[in-house]
Design a protein around this motif. Structure first.
Motif, PDB file in Angstrom:
ATOM      1  N   TYR A  30      46.669  60.319  52.595  1.00  0.00           N
ATOM      2  CA  TYR A  30      45.912  60.800  53.749  1.00  0.00           C
ATOM      3  C   TYR A  30      45.953  59.785  54.880  1.00  0.00           C
ATOM      4  O   TYR A  30      46.164  60.144  56.050  1.00  0.00           O
ATOM      5  CB  TYR A  30      44.462  61.091  53.365  1.00  0.00           C
ATOM      6  CG  TYR A  30      43.588  61.366  54.574  1.00  0.00           C
ATOM      7  CD1 TYR A  30      43.709  62.564  55.272  1.00  0.00           C
ATOM      8  CD2 TYR A  30      42.664  60.419  55.022  1.00  0.00           C
ATOM      9  CE1 TYR A  30      42.929  62.825  56.394  1.00  0.00           C
ATOM     10  CE2 TYR A  30      41.877  60.667  56.143  1.00  0.00           C
ATOM     11  CZ  TYR A  30      42.018  61.870  56.826  1.00  0.00           C
ATOM     12  OH  TYR A  30      41.252  62.110  57.941  1.00  0.00           O
ATOM     13  N   ALA A  31      45.749  58.508  54.560  1.00  0.00           N
ATOM     14  CA  ALA A  31      45.759  57.460  55.587  1.00  0.00           C
ATOM     15  C   ALA A  31      47.088  57.451  56.330  1.00  0.00           C
ATOM     16  O   ALA A  31      47.119  57.388  57.566  1.00  0.00           O
ATOM     17  CB  ALA A  31      45.487  56.094  54.954  1.00  0.00           C
ATOM     18  N   VAL A  32      48.190  57.540  55.594  1.00  0.00           N
ATOM     19  CA  VAL A  32      49.513  57.535  56.217  1.00  0.00           C
ATOM     20  C   VAL A  32      49.677  58.737  57.142  1.00  0.00           C
ATOM     21  O   VAL A  32      50.106  58.608  58.300  1.00  0.00           O
ATOM     22  CB  VAL A  32      50.626  57.521  55.148  1.00  0.00           C
ATOM     23  CG1 VAL A  32      51.990  57.749  55.793  1.00  0.00           C
ATOM     24  CG2 VAL A  32      50.624  56.194  54.387  1.00  0.00           C
ATOM     25  N   LYS A  33      49.322  59.930  56.638  1.00  0.00           N
ATOM     26  CA  LYS A  33      49.531  61.151  57.421  1.00  0.00           C
ATOM     27  C   LYS A  33      48.587  61.235  58.619  1.00  0.00           C
ATOM     28  O   LYS A  33      48.973  61.691  59.696  1.00  0.00           O
ATOM     29  CB  LYS A  33      49.385  62.378  56.519  1.00  0.00           C
ATOM     30  CG  LYS A  33      50.514  62.502  55.503  1.00  0.00           C
ATOM     31  CD  LYS A  33      50.304  63.677  54.560  1.00  0.00           C
ATOM     32  CE  LYS A  33      51.423  63.750  53.530  1.00  0.00           C
ATOM     33  NZ  LYS A  33      51.247  64.846  52.570  1.00  0.00           N
ATOM     34  N   TYR A  34      47.334  60.791  58.444  1.00  0.00           N
ATOM     35  CA  TYR A  34      46.404  60.806  59.575  1.00  0.00           C
ATOM     36  C   TYR A  34      46.916  59.895  60.688  1.00  0.00           C
ATOM     37  O   TYR A  34      46.902  60.267  61.871  1.00  0.00           O
ATOM     38  CB  TYR A  34      45.004  60.372  59.144  1.00  0.00           C
ATOM     39  CG  TYR A  34      44.009  60.416  60.291  1.00  0.00           C
ATOM     40  CD1 TYR A  34      43.235  61.549  60.517  1.00  0.00           C
ATOM     41  CD2 TYR A  34      43.862  59.333  61.163  1.00  0.00           C
ATOM     42  CE1 TYR A  34      42.346  61.613  61.582  1.00  0.00           C
ATOM     43  CE2 TYR A  34      42.983  59.391  62.236  1.00  0.00           C
ATOM     44  CZ  TYR A  34      42.231  60.527  62.441  1.00  0.00           C
ATOM     45  OH  TYR A  34      41.366  60.587  63.509  1.00  0.00           O
ATOM     46  N   ASN A  35      47.376  58.706  60.322  1.00  0.00           N
ATOM     47  CA  ASN A  35      47.853  57.760  61.329  1.00  0.00           C
ATOM     48  C   ASN A  35      49.086  58.293  62.055  1.00  0.00           C
ATOM     49  O   ASN A  35      49.226  58.124  63.274  1.00  0.00           O
ATOM     50  CB  ASN A  35      48.148  56.402  60.682  1.00  0.00           C
ATOM     51  CG  ASN A  35      46.893  55.731  60.158  1.00  0.00           C
ATOM     52  OD1 ASN A  35      45.791  55.984  60.641  1.00  0.00           O
ATOM     53  ND2 ASN A  35      47.043  54.873  59.160  1.00  0.00           N
ATOM     54  N   ILE A  36      49.979  58.962  61.322  1.00  0.00           N
ATOM     55  CA  ILE A  36      51.149  59.566  61.954  1.00  0.00           C
ATOM     56  C   ILE A  36      50.711  60.657  62.934  1.00  0.00           C
ATOM     57  O   ILE A  36      51.187  60.723  64.075  1.00  0.00           O
ATOM     58  CB  ILE A  36      52.105  60.158  60.892  1.00  0.00           C
ATOM     59  CG1 ILE A  36      52.775  59.028  60.101  1.00  0.00           C
ATOM     60  CG2 ILE A  36      53.170  61.048  61.548  1.00  0.00           C
ATOM     61  CD1 ILE A  36      53.594  59.520  58.920  1.00  0.00           C
ATOM     62  N   ALA A  37      49.782  61.520  62.478  1.00  0.00           N
ATOM     63  CA  ALA A  37      49.304  62.617  63.325  1.00  0.00           C
ATOM     64  C   ALA A  37      48.603  62.081  64.574  1.00  0.00           C
ATOM     65  O   ALA A  37      48.814  62.584  65.683  1.00  0.00           O
ATOM     66  CB  ALA A  37      48.361  63.515  62.530  1.00  0.00           C
ATOM     67  N   VAL A 197      46.583  68.086  58.338  1.00  0.00           N
ATOM     68  CA  VAL A 197      46.733  69.202  57.406  1.00  0.00           C
ATOM     69  C   VAL A 197      48.108  69.849  57.585  1.00  0.00           C
ATOM     70  O   VAL A 197      48.782  70.207  56.602  1.00  0.00           O
ATOM     71  CB  VAL A 197      45.617  70.243  57.614  1.00  0.00           C
ATOM     72  CG1 VAL A 197      45.874  71.485  56.766  1.00  0.00           C
ATOM     73  CG2 VAL A 197      44.262  69.645  57.265  1.00  0.00           C
ATOM     74  N   ALA A 198      48.539  69.992  58.852  1.00  0.00           N
ATOM     75  CA  ALA A 198      49.848  70.579  59.119  1.00  0.00           C
ATOM     76  C   ALA A 198      50.956  69.719  58.526  1.00  0.00           C
ATOM     77  O   ALA A 198      51.922  70.242  57.963  1.00  0.00           O
ATOM     78  CB  ALA A 198      50.047  70.738  60.629  1.00  0.00           C
ATOM     79  N   LEU A 199      50.827  68.406  58.612  1.00  0.00           N
ATOM     80  CA  LEU A 199      51.830  67.518  58.023  1.00  0.00           C
ATOM     81  C   LEU A 199      51.868  67.680  56.505  1.00  0.00           C
ATOM     82  O   LEU A 199      52.934  67.686  55.894  1.00  0.00           O
ATOM     83  CB  LEU A 199      51.525  66.060  58.385  1.00  0.00           C
ATOM     84  CG  LEU A 199      51.849  65.628  59.807  1.00  0.00           C
ATOM     85  CD1 LEU A 199      51.350  64.203  60.054  1.00  0.00           C
ATOM     86  CD2 LEU A 199      53.339  65.710  60.080  1.00  0.00           C
ATOM     87  N   HIS A 200      50.682  67.815  55.882  1.00  0.00           N
ATOM     88  CA  HIS A 200      50.644  68.035  54.436  1.00  0.00           C
ATOM     89  C   HIS A 200      51.301  69.364  54.076  1.00  0.00           C
ATOM     90  O   HIS A 200      52.092  69.462  53.140  1.00  0.00           O
ATOM     91  CB  HIS A 200      49.216  68.027  53.910  1.00  0.00           C
ATOM     92  CG  HIS A 200      49.123  68.597  52.517  1.00  0.00           C
ATOM     93  ND1 HIS A 200      49.557  67.906  51.407  1.00  0.00           N
ATOM     94  CD2 HIS A 200      48.699  69.807  52.076  1.00  0.00           C
ATOM     95  CE1 HIS A 200      49.398  68.667  50.336  1.00  0.00           C
ATOM     96  NE2 HIS A 200      48.869  69.822  50.712  1.00  0.00           N
ATOM     97  N   SER A 201      50.975  70.391  54.857  1.00  0.00           N
ATOM     98  CA  SER A 201      51.526  71.715  54.578  1.00  0.00           C
ATOM     99  C   SER A 201      53.040  71.726  54.722  1.00  0.00           C
ATOM    100  O   SER A 201      53.735  72.388  53.965  1.00  0.00           O
ATOM    101  CB  SER A 201      50.906  72.740  55.524  1.00  0.00           C
ATOM    102  OG  SER A 201      49.500  72.821  55.316  1.00  0.00           O
ATOM    103  N   LEU A 202      53.523  70.968  55.705  1.00  0.00           N
ATOM    104  CA  LEU A 202      54.969  70.884  55.889  1.00  0.00           C
ATOM    105  C   LEU A 202      55.625  70.235  54.680  1.00  0.00           C
ATOM    106  O   LEU A 202      56.619  70.717  54.157  1.00  0.00           O
ATOM    107  CB  LEU A 202      55.287  70.082  57.150  1.00  0.00           C
ATOM    108  CG  LEU A 202      56.768  69.785  57.421  1.00  0.00           C
ATOM    109  CD1 LEU A 202      57.521  71.084  57.672  1.00  0.00           C
ATOM    110  CD2 LEU A 202      56.915  68.847  58.616  1.00  0.00           C
TER     111      LEU A 202
END
Length: 220
Positions: A30-37, A197-202
């Motif tokens: 989550y930390a990685v994806k949130y920071n990217i987003a 969430v979109a990054l996770h879904s992708l």
């Protein structure tokens, strides 16, 4: 909103029961994806350059910070870019000659491959008389060019990196989050979470990806 609260909201949006029972994720991911987003949305705002939308980034704008001098050469002086630099806003250059010091120069950014040609063009060469110069940005430094005058001070206005989500123990993906607040107000944070969430879904090939992405960027 703090790191943990944003993670709980992310779980609710990612999985209907708000748990990770069937969700391929953890706090580290989550930390990685949130920071990217977050960084991507900041880029969109900056590139869009809209007064209405750009107001969300006020907390990461740094107004005219004096840059440290690194080296002085015959035709330029180089300055260090701040470590928290994310994107450029503006540069102020002050120079002088003899007793005429601290003059504000008109400056413009140019490409490195054009510098030699600009120095042989009388209309473009750095000029004390016309208080005019140019600069390049490369390798985390700013090179401000000169001729028969000195560059005394350079100030940069820039966007800094927003606070990044971090774990107390970076080596443990299920470590607790650091007890810190996120950078922006809840309106923008909610949009960043939707993009997360979109990054996770992708990454998990979820058909909800396009819907979440559209919800995130529809106002950009």
């Amino acid at each position: 909103m703090n790191f943990e609260e944003s993670y709980q909201k992310y779980l609710i949006l990612s999985e209907s029961n708000g748990t990770t029972d069937k969700l391929s994720t953890n706090k580290g991911r989550y930390a990685v994806k949130y920071n990217i987003a977050q960084n991507k949305i900041m880029e969109w705002f900056i590139e869009n350059n809209s007064t209405d939308e750009n107001r969300y980034l006020q907390s990461i704008k740094v107004p005219y910070q004096t840059l440290g001098t690194l080296t002085t050469k015959t035709n330029y002086k180089s300055f260090s870019i701040p470590k928290d630099y994310f994107d450029f806003i503006d540069l102020r250059v002050y120079g002088g000659k003899d007793k005429c010091l601290n003059q504000l120069y008109r400056s413009r950014e140019v490409k490195g491959e054009n510098v030699s040609n600009l120095f042989i063009d009388h209309n473009s060469i750095p000029s004390f008389k016309y208080r005019d110069t140019f600069y390049t940005i490369a390798q985390d430094t700013v090179q401000v060019y000169k001729t028969d005058f000195d560059i005394q001070k350079t100030e940069m206005s820039y966007y800094k990196y927003a606070k990044q989500v971090e774990l107390e123990n970076p080596d443990n993906p299920e470590s607790q989050f650091k007890d810190e607040q996120l950078e922006f107000d809840d309106r923008l944070i909610n949009r960043i979470i939707l993009m997360t969430v979109a990054l996770h879904s992708l990454s998990s090939d979820d058909p909800k990806y396009q819907a979440f992405k559209q919800e995130t960027i529809q106002k950009f």
